[in-house]
Design a protein around this motif. Structure first.
Motif, short mmCIF file in Angstrom:
data_model
loop_
_atom_site.label_atom_id
_atom_site.label_comp_id
_atom_site.label_asym_id
_atom_site.label_seq_id
_atom_site.Cartn_x
_atom_site.Cartn_y
_atom_site.Cartn_z
N LYS A 118 0.86 -1.18 0.00
CA LYS A 118 0.00 0.00 0.00
C LYS A 118 0.89 1.23 0.00
O LYS A 118 2.03 1.19 0.43
CB LYS A 118 -0.94 0.00 1.21
CG LYS A 118 -0.25 0.10 2.55
CD LYS A 118 -1.26 0.09 3.68
CE LYS A 118 -0.56 0.07 5.02
NZ LYS A 118 -1.48 -0.02 6.12
N PRO A 119 0.37 2.34 -0.47
CA PRO A 119 1.15 3.57 -0.45
C PRO A 119 1.46 3.99 0.99
O PRO A 119 0.71 3.69 1.91
CB PRO A 119 0.23 4.59 -1.13
CG PRO A 119 -0.78 3.80 -1.86
CD PRO A 119 -0.92 2.51 -1.12
N TRP A 120 2.53 4.73 1.15
CA TRP A 120 2.96 5.14 2.49
C TRP A 120 1.90 5.97 3.19
O TRP A 120 1.75 5.91 4.40
CB TRP A 120 4.27 5.91 2.43
CG TRP A 120 4.15 7.25 1.75
CD1 TRP A 120 4.34 7.51 0.44
CD2 TRP A 120 3.81 8.49 2.37
NE1 TRP A 120 4.13 8.85 0.19
CE2 TRP A 120 3.81 9.47 1.36
CE3 TRP A 120 3.50 8.88 3.67
CZ2 TRP A 120 3.51 10.80 1.61
CZ3 TRP A 120 3.20 10.21 3.92
CH2 TRP A 120 3.22 11.15 2.90
N TYR A 121 1.13 6.74 2.44
CA TYR A 121 0.16 7.64 3.07
C TYR A 121 -1.09 6.92 3.58
O TYR A 121 -1.94 7.54 4.20
CB TYR A 121 -0.22 8.79 2.13
CG TYR A 121 -0.58 8.38 0.72
CD1 TYR A 121 -1.85 7.96 0.41
CD2 TYR A 121 0.38 8.41 -0.27
CE1 TYR A 121 -2.17 7.58 -0.88
CE2 TYR A 121 0.07 8.04 -1.57
CZ TYR A 121 -1.21 7.62 -1.86
OH TYR A 121 -1.53 7.25 -3.13
N PHE A 122 -1.19 5.62 3.37
CA PHE A 122 -2.28 4.83 3.97
C PHE A 122 -1.83 4.12 5.24
O PHE A 122 -2.61 3.40 5.85
CB PHE A 122 -2.83 3.81 2.98
CG PHE A 122 -3.71 4.39 1.92
CD1 PHE A 122 -4.68 5.33 2.23
CD2 PHE A 122 -3.56 4.01 0.61
CE1 PHE A 122 -5.49 5.87 1.26
CE2 PHE A 122 -4.37 4.55 -0.38
CZ PHE A 122 -5.34 5.48 -0.05
N SER A 123 -0.60 4.32 5.65
CA SER A 123 -0.06 3.65 6.83
C SER A 123 -0.40 4.44 8.10
O SER A 123 0.01 5.59 8.26
CB SER A 123 1.46 3.51 6.71
OG SER A 123 2.01 3.04 7.90
N ARG A 124 -1.11 3.80 9.01
CA ARG A 124 -1.43 4.44 10.29
C ARG A 124 -0.17 4.68 11.10
O ARG A 124 -0.08 5.66 11.83
CB ARG A 124 -2.41 3.57 11.08
CG ARG A 124 -3.80 3.54 10.50
CD ARG A 124 -4.74 2.72 11.36
NE ARG A 124 -4.95 3.31 12.66
CZ ARG A 124 -5.90 4.19 12.96
NH1 ARG A 124 -6.75 4.57 12.03
NH2 ARG A 124 -6.03 4.68 14.16
N THR A 125 0.81 3.80 10.98
CA THR A 125 2.06 3.95 11.72
C THR A 125 2.80 5.20 11.28
O THR A 125 3.30 5.96 12.12
CB THR A 125 2.96 2.71 11.51
OG1 THR A 125 2.23 1.55 11.91
CG2 THR A 125 4.23 2.82 12.31
#
Length: 68
Positions: free
Chosen positions: A5-12
């Protein structure tokens, strides 16, 4: 983990960015409530989702080639 997934979908990533920004704001003298970090992260993620959806719609409408 096979899915990418793209980085901007990462909650972390977003939680980390919020933590860094909150810390920087505290160092600069801006009072920030520490208990609202989760709420801020959720709000930012909703905003990112909305913007990425709009970009996808705009991209499809302005595309020159058809799908399929």
């Amino acid at each position: 983990m096979i899915a990418i997934k793209p980085w901007y979908f990462s909650r972390t990533i977003w939680a980390s960015l919020i933590t860094v920004l909150t810390g920087a704001a505290g160092l600069s003298g801006l009072p920030v409530e520490a208990g609202d970090g989760g709420l801020i992260t959720d709000t930012v993620l909703q905003g990112v989702s909305a913007v990425s959806g709009l970009i996808a719609i705009f991209g499809r409408l302005s595309a020159k080639d058809r799908i399929g």
